[in-house]
Design a protein around this motif. Structure first.
Motif, PDB file in Angstrom:
ATOM      1  N   ARG A  37      41.785 -63.529   0.092  1.00 16.81           N
ATOM      2  CA  ARG A  37      43.051 -63.558  -0.641  1.00 16.81           C
ATOM      3  C   ARG A  37      44.141 -63.042   0.285  1.00 16.81           C
ATOM      4  N   ILE A  38      45.233 -63.792   0.344  1.00 16.56           N
ATOM      5  CA  ILE A  38      46.344 -63.452   1.229  1.00 16.56           C
ATOM      6  C   ILE A  38      47.596 -63.240   0.385  1.00 16.56           C
ATOM      7  N   ALA A  39      48.320 -62.184   0.664  1.00 15.17           N
ATOM      8  CA  ALA A  39      49.534 -61.846  -0.078  1.00 15.17           C
ATOM      9  C   ALA A  39      50.699 -62.700   0.409  1.00 15.17           C
ATOM     10  N   LEU A 127      43.823 -73.976  -0.442  1.00 13.88           N
ATOM     11  CA  LEU A 127      44.735 -72.872  -0.707  1.00 13.88           C
ATOM     12  C   LEU A 127      45.089 -72.923  -2.188  1.00 13.88           C
ATOM     13  N   VAL A 128      44.709 -71.882  -2.920  1.00 13.91           N
ATOM     14  CA  VAL A 128      44.913 -71.849  -4.358  1.00 13.91           C
ATOM     15  C   VAL A 128      45.758 -70.636  -4.718  1.00 13.91           C
ATOM     16  N   PRO A 129      46.952 -70.888  -5.337  1.00 16.63           N
ATOM     17  CA  PRO A 129      47.765 -69.749  -5.770  1.00 16.63           C
ATOM     18  C   PRO A 129      46.982 -68.952  -6.810  1.00 16.63           C
ATOM     19  N   ASP A 130      47.105 -67.602  -6.701  1.00 13.54           N
ATOM     20  CA  ASP A 130      46.296 -66.746  -7.557  1.00 13.54           C
ATOM     21  C   ASP A 130      47.021 -65.429  -7.798  1.00 13.54           C
ATOM     22  N   ASP A 131      47.775 -65.362  -8.894  1.00 19.77           N
ATOM     23  CA  ASP A 131      48.431 -64.124  -9.304  1.00 19.77           C
ATOM     24  C   ASP A 131      49.302 -63.526  -8.194  1.00 19.77           C
ATOM     25  N   GLY A 132      50.200 -64.340  -7.647  1.00 21.70           N
ATOM     26  CA  GLY A 132      51.115 -63.874  -6.605  1.00 21.70           C
ATOM     27  C   GLY A 132      50.515 -63.861  -5.209  1.00 21.70           C
ATOM     28  N   THR A 137      40.134 -70.773   1.232  1.00 19.06           N
ATOM     29  CA  THR A 137      38.706 -71.001   1.438  1.00 19.06           C
ATOM     30  C   THR A 137      38.528 -71.932   2.625  1.00 19.06           C
ATOM     31  N   TRP A 138      37.660 -71.528   3.545  1.00 18.46           N
ATOM     32  CA  TRP A 138      37.313 -72.297   4.738  1.00 18.46           C
ATOM     33  C   TRP A 138      35.860 -72.719   4.556  1.00 18.46           C
ATOM     34  N   ALA A 139      35.617 -74.028   4.477  1.00 18.31           N
ATOM     35  CA  ALA A 139      34.269 -74.542   4.237  1.00 18.31           C
ATOM     36  C   ALA A 139      33.887 -75.552   5.316  1.00 18.31           C
ATOM     37  N   MET A 140      32.587 -75.647   5.561  1.00 12.84           N
ATOM     38  CA  MET A 140      32.069 -76.649   6.481  1.00 12.84           C
ATOM     39  C   MET A 140      30.803 -77.237   5.887  1.00 12.84           C
ATOM     40  N   GLU A 141      30.642 -78.542   6.061  1.00 13.57           N
ATOM     41  CA  GLU A 141      29.447 -79.218   5.573  1.00 13.57           C
ATOM     42  C   GLU A 141      29.100 -80.363   6.513  1.00 13.57           C
ATOM     43  N   GLY A 142      27.827 -80.712   6.503  1.00 11.60           N
ATOM     44  CA  GLY A 142      27.387 -81.805   7.364  1.00 11.60           C
ATOM     45  C   GLY A 142      25.913 -82.094   7.178  1.00 11.60           C
ATOM     46  N   GLU A 143      25.465 -83.091   7.892  1.00 16.47           N
ATOM     47  CA  GLU A 143      24.069 -83.502   7.877  1.00 16.47           C
ATOM     48  C   GLU A 143      23.348 -82.791   9.014  1.00 16.47           C
ATOM     49  N   MET A 144      22.039 -82.610   8.851  1.00 15.66           N
ATOM     50  CA  MET A 144      21.262 -81.917   9.872  1.00 15.66           C
ATOM     51  C   MET A 144      20.111 -82.789  10.371  1.00 15.66           C
ATOM     52  N   SER A 145      19.994 -82.889  11.681  1.00 16.95           N
ATOM     53  CA  SER A 145      18.843 -83.523  12.311  1.00 16.95           C
ATOM     54  C   SER A 145      17.652 -82.579  12.178  1.00 16.95           C
ATOM     55  N   LEU A 146      16.466 -83.028  12.574  1.00 14.83           N
ATOM     56  CA  LEU A 146      15.288 -82.161  12.513  1.00 14.83           C
ATOM     57  C   LEU A 146      15.477 -80.923  13.389  1.00 14.83           C
ATOM     58  N   VAL A 147      16.056 -81.097  14.571  1.00 19.75           N
ATOM     59  CA  VAL A 147      16.308 -79.951  15.452  1.00 19.75           C
ATOM     60  C   VAL A 147      17.255 -78.968  14.761  1.00 19.75           C
ATOM     61  N   ALA A 148      18.303 -79.490  14.120  1.00 17.29           N
ATOM     62  CA  ALA A 148      19.248 -78.622  13.413  1.00 17.29           C
ATOM     63  C   ALA A 148      18.572 -77.928  12.234  1.00 17.29           C
ATOM     64  N   LYS A 149      17.665 -78.630  11.557  1.00 15.35           N
ATOM     65  CA  LYS A 149      16.932 -78.006  10.450  1.00 15.35           C
ATOM     66  C   LYS A 149      16.075 -76.847  10.953  1.00 15.35           C
ATOM     67  N   VAL A 150      15.404 -77.045  12.089  1.00 14.54           N
ATOM     68  CA  VAL A 150      14.587 -75.959  12.664  1.00 14.54           C
ATOM     69  C   VAL A 150      15.485 -74.768  12.993  1.00 14.54           C
TER      70      VAL A 150
END
Length: 185
Positions: A37-39, A127-132, A137-150
């Protein structure tokens, strides 16, 4: 002596095979996120994310290599702006491009790493306004190869990158909330 070495080698092979077999059964995709949360209003924060040069001023990854080679191309900000980099072993090499820009609430990016391991992931900032204040939120998503799964089983994407996202959001917060400083670098 030879029997002991053989038993150890067989044991390690069985352990490795078990790890790979287990990793193979894990989901093929990942997602993790961190928030703070950032002012400030979203309008004050959005330019620091929607401009990859400004993003570099608070990114935790940029600080890991003072000699990083960066090239920015495309528009000054927003959709189509691209940052290519080549850095040390802690930073790797790759590029990111802004694929979505909805002022002042959302920035989407495509992240492509070429080193140390090739991958292609989606990054999203909301970026969601929230009571002043604003919840960023910083999110990352992706697919994983077998090496990445290990690697995910052994190290964990969330454990590897989550603290970096937390550090970056902390720096962003400090930059935006600093008295008397402009939010835009």
């Amino acid at each position: 002596m030879i029997e002991t070495v053989l038993y150890i080698a067989v044991g390690l092979a069985v352990l490795a095979a078990t790890l790979v077999a287990y990793a193979w059964t894990r989901p093929g995709a990942f997602r993790f996120a961190r928030s703070t949360r950032i002012a400030a209003a979203p309008d004050a924060i959005f330019p620091l994310i929607n401009d990859l040069k400004a993003f570099s001023s608070w990114s935790p990854f940029e600080r890991k290599d003072p000699n990083i080679k960066s090239v920015y191309s495309g528009p000054q900000s927003g959709v189509g702006q691209r940052h290519d980099w080549d850095g040390n072993k802690d930073v790797g090499a790759g590029w990111v491009i802004i694929t979505e820009s909805v002022a002042p609430s959302r920035v989407g990016m495509q992240l492509n790493m070429t080193r140390p391991m090739a991958c292609s992931n989606r990054v999203t900032f909301t970026l969601v306004p929230d009571d002043g204040m604003t919840t960023v939120t910083w999110a990352m998503e992706g697919e994983m190869s077998l090496v990445a799964k290990v690697l995910n089983v052994v190290v964990g994407m969330d454990r590897m990158c989550g603290p970096e996202f937390e550090a970056g959001l902390k720096t962003l917060k400090a930059k935006v909330e600093a008295p008397g400083l402009s939010a835009v670098a």
